[in-house]
Design a protein around this motif. Structure first.
Motif, PDB file in Angstrom:
ATOM      1  N   ARG A   1     -37.133   5.095 -39.671  1.00 21.88           N
ATOM      2  CA  ARG A   1     -38.146   4.742 -40.672  1.00 21.88           C
ATOM      3  C   ARG A   1     -37.572   3.664 -41.594  1.00 21.88           C
ATOM      4  NH1 ARG A   1     -36.646   7.708 -45.259  1.00 21.88           N
ATOM      5  NH2 ARG A   1     -35.236   9.409 -44.747  1.00 21.88           N
ATOM      6  N   LEU A   2     -38.395   2.701 -41.900  1.00 20.19           N
ATOM      7  CA  LEU A   2     -38.000   1.616 -42.797  1.00 20.19           C
ATOM      8  C   LEU A   2     -38.348   1.995 -44.227  1.00 20.19           C
ATOM      9  CD1 LEU A   2     -39.089  -1.608 -40.901  1.00 20.19           C
ATOM     10  CD2 LEU A   2     -36.771  -0.888 -41.455  1.00 20.19           C
ATOM     11  N   VAL A   3     -37.394   1.744 -45.119  1.00 20.65           N
ATOM     12  CA  VAL A   3     -37.588   2.028 -46.539  1.00 20.65           C
ATOM     13  C   VAL A   3     -37.269   0.741 -47.299  1.00 20.65           C
ATOM     14  CG1 VAL A   3     -36.841   3.437 -48.485  1.00 20.65           C
ATOM     15  CG2 VAL A   3     -36.966   4.445 -46.199  1.00 20.65           C
ATOM     16  N   TYR A   4     -38.145   0.396 -48.216  1.00 14.82           N
ATOM     17  CA  TYR A   4     -37.926  -0.803 -49.021  1.00 14.82           C
ATOM     18  C   TYR A   4     -36.940  -0.477 -50.132  1.00 14.82           C
ATOM     19  CZ  TYR A   4     -38.854  -4.970 -51.795  1.00 14.82           C
ATOM     20  OH  TYR A   4     -38.724  -6.149 -52.496  1.00 14.82           O
ATOM     21  N   GLU A   5     -35.717  -0.982 -49.988  1.00 19.29           N
ATOM     22  CA  GLU A   5     -34.652  -0.803 -50.975  1.00 19.29           C
ATOM     23  C   GLU A   5     -33.901  -2.134 -51.108  1.00 19.29           C
ATOM     24  OE1 GLU A   5     -32.093   2.463 -49.886  1.00 19.29           O
ATOM     25  OE2 GLU A   5     -33.703   3.936 -50.085  1.00 19.29           O
ATOM     26  N   PRO A   6     -34.469  -3.095 -51.812  1.00 15.68           N
ATOM     27  CA  PRO A   6     -33.857  -4.434 -51.853  1.00 15.68           C
ATOM     28  C   PRO A   6     -32.470  -4.460 -52.493  1.00 15.68           C
ATOM     29  CG  PRO A   6     -35.676  -4.268 -53.414  1.00 15.68           C
ATOM     30  CD  PRO A   6     -35.682  -3.012 -52.590  1.00 15.68           C
ATOM     31  N   ASP A   7     -32.132  -3.466 -53.308  1.00 18.46           N
ATOM     32  CA  ASP A   7     -30.817  -3.444 -53.947  1.00 18.46           C
ATOM     33  C   ASP A   7     -29.747  -2.763 -53.098  1.00 18.46           C
ATOM     34  OD1 ASP A   7     -31.853  -4.741 -56.157  1.00 18.46           O
ATOM     35  OD2 ASP A   7     -32.338  -2.866 -57.206  1.00 18.46           O
ATOM     36  N   HIS A   8     -30.142  -2.161 -51.981  1.00 15.07           N
ATOM     37  CA  HIS A   8     -29.183  -1.478 -51.107  1.00 15.07           C
ATOM     38  C   HIS A   8     -28.301  -2.521 -50.436  1.00 15.07           C
ATOM     39  CE1 HIS A   8     -27.530   1.066 -47.972  1.00 15.07           C
ATOM     40  NE2 HIS A   8     -28.036   2.124 -48.598  1.00 15.07           N
ATOM     41  N   PRO A   9     -26.986  -2.276 -50.376  1.00 11.23           N
ATOM     42  CA  PRO A   9     -26.085  -3.273 -49.767  1.00 11.23           C
ATOM     43  C   PRO A   9     -26.383  -3.568 -48.291  1.00 11.23           C
ATOM     44  CG  PRO A   9     -24.842  -1.342 -50.544  1.00 11.23           C
ATOM     45  CD  PRO A   9     -26.261  -1.126 -50.899  1.00 11.23           C
ATOM     46  N   LEU A  10     -27.049  -2.656 -47.598  1.00 10.77           N
ATOM     47  CA  LEU A  10     -27.363  -2.872 -46.185  1.00 10.77           C
ATOM     48  C   LEU A  10     -28.767  -3.428 -45.961  1.00 10.77           C
ATOM     49  CD1 LEU A  10     -25.807   0.365 -44.642  1.00 10.77           C
ATOM     50  CD2 LEU A  10     -24.877  -1.957 -44.594  1.00 10.77           C
ATOM     51  N   ALA A  11     -29.485  -3.724 -47.029  1.00  8.65           N
ATOM     52  CA  ALA A  11     -30.867  -4.219 -46.888  1.00  8.65           C
ATOM     53  C   ALA A  11     -30.872  -5.552 -46.142  1.00  8.65           C
ATOM     54  CB  ALA A  11     -31.500  -4.378 -48.258  1.00  8.65           C
ATOM     55  N   ASN A  12     -31.897  -5.696 -45.288  1.00  9.53           N
ATOM     56  CA  ASN A  12     -32.035  -6.961 -44.570  1.00  9.53           C
ATOM     57  C   ASN A  12     -32.656  -8.010 -45.499  1.00  9.53           C
ATOM     58  OD1 ASN A  12     -34.763  -6.311 -44.618  1.00  9.53           O
ATOM     59  ND2 ASN A  12     -34.926  -5.994 -42.408  1.00  9.53           N
ATOM     60  N   ALA A  13     -32.957  -9.175 -44.965  1.00 11.86           N
ATOM     61  CA  ALA A  13     -33.487 -10.277 -45.779  1.00 11.86           C
ATOM     62  C   ALA A  13     -34.806  -9.913 -46.467  1.00 11.86           C
ATOM     63  CB  ALA A  13     -33.672 -11.515 -44.907  1.00 11.86           C
ATOM     64  N   GLU A  14     -35.587  -9.038 -45.852  1.00  9.45           N
ATOM     65  CA  GLU A  14     -36.856  -8.612 -46.447  1.00  9.45           C
ATOM     66  C   GLU A  14     -36.677  -7.445 -47.419  1.00  9.45           C
ATOM     67  OE1 GLU A  14     -36.631  -8.774 -42.922  1.00  9.45           O
ATOM     68  OE2 GLU A  14     -37.282 -10.856 -42.994  1.00  9.45           O
ATOM     69  N   GLY A  15     -35.451  -6.909 -47.537  1.00  5.23           N
ATOM     70  CA  GLY A  15     -35.169  -5.811 -48.460  1.00  5.23           C
ATOM     71  C   GLY A  15     -35.337  -4.421 -47.871  1.00  5.23           C
ATOM     72  N   TYR A  16     -35.399  -4.321 -46.547  1.00  4.81           N
ATOM     73  CA  TYR A  16     -35.603  -3.014 -45.906  1.00  4.81           C
ATOM     74  C   TYR A  16     -34.310  -2.432 -45.344  1.00  4.81           C
ATOM     75  CZ  TYR A  16     -40.613  -3.583 -46.230  1.00  4.81           C
ATOM     76  OH  TYR A  16     -41.891  -3.719 -46.709  1.00  4.81           O
ATOM     77  N   VAL A  17     -34.228  -1.120 -45.456  1.00  2.89           N
ATOM     78  CA  VAL A  17     -33.120  -0.357 -44.898  1.00  2.89           C
ATOM     79  C   VAL A  17     -33.740   0.638 -43.914  1.00  2.89           C
ATOM     80  CG1 VAL A  17     -31.244   1.249 -45.448  1.00  2.89           C
ATOM     81  CG2 VAL A  17     -31.832  -0.558 -47.049  1.00  2.89           C
TER      82      VAL A  17
END
Length: 130
Positions: A70-86
């Motif tokens: 499941r994709l979770v929007y976490e733009p501050d997470h160090p593993l977030a992709n360019a769109e901010g999803y983990v």
């Protein structure tokens, strides 16, 4: 017959131990995050198979959960992709806890069978000595 009981229960012990290991891994990794571009941890499920005749049960293999997770929007997470999803695994804690209890009780039941069979064998030896 007593030795059959010990052998059959032994296969049950092995199966339930592997089931416990799989559930433990799933629970330990349920919050493992990866980049939204990568695959999520895949939950592992043990596949059981009955043996021939009175040979017990065996692990036939493993099935794996969906790597999409499941994709979770976490733009501050160090593993977030360019769109901010983990990406997180799709693992339900309640379901896994239920599986854990079932596996634990199955293991305990098979261990009790081994104990009873040993007691029966010991009693038979004592009767034979008398």
């Amino acid at each position: 017959m007593t030795f059959d009981a010990i052998g059959i229960a032994g296969t049950g012990l092995t199966l339930h131990r592997k089931w416990l290991d799989a559930v433990s891994d799933n629970l330990a990794n349920m919050n493992t995050a990866t980049s939204g571009d990568d695959e999520a941890f895949q939950a592992r499920y043990v596949l059981a198979q009955a043996g021939e005749g009175t040979t017990g049960v065996y692990v036939a293999g493993a099935a794996y959960g969906d790597a999409e997770g499941r994709l979770v929007y976490e733009p501050d997470h160090p593993l977030a992709n360019a769109e901010g999803y983990v990406r997180y695994p799709e693992i339900d804690m309640a379901s896994q806890m239920g599986q854990l209890i079932l596996a634990q009780r199955g293991y305990q039941a098979n261990a009790a069978v081994v104990d009873r069979a040993k007691e029966t064998y010991t009693a038979a030896i004592q009767i034979g000595r008398a």
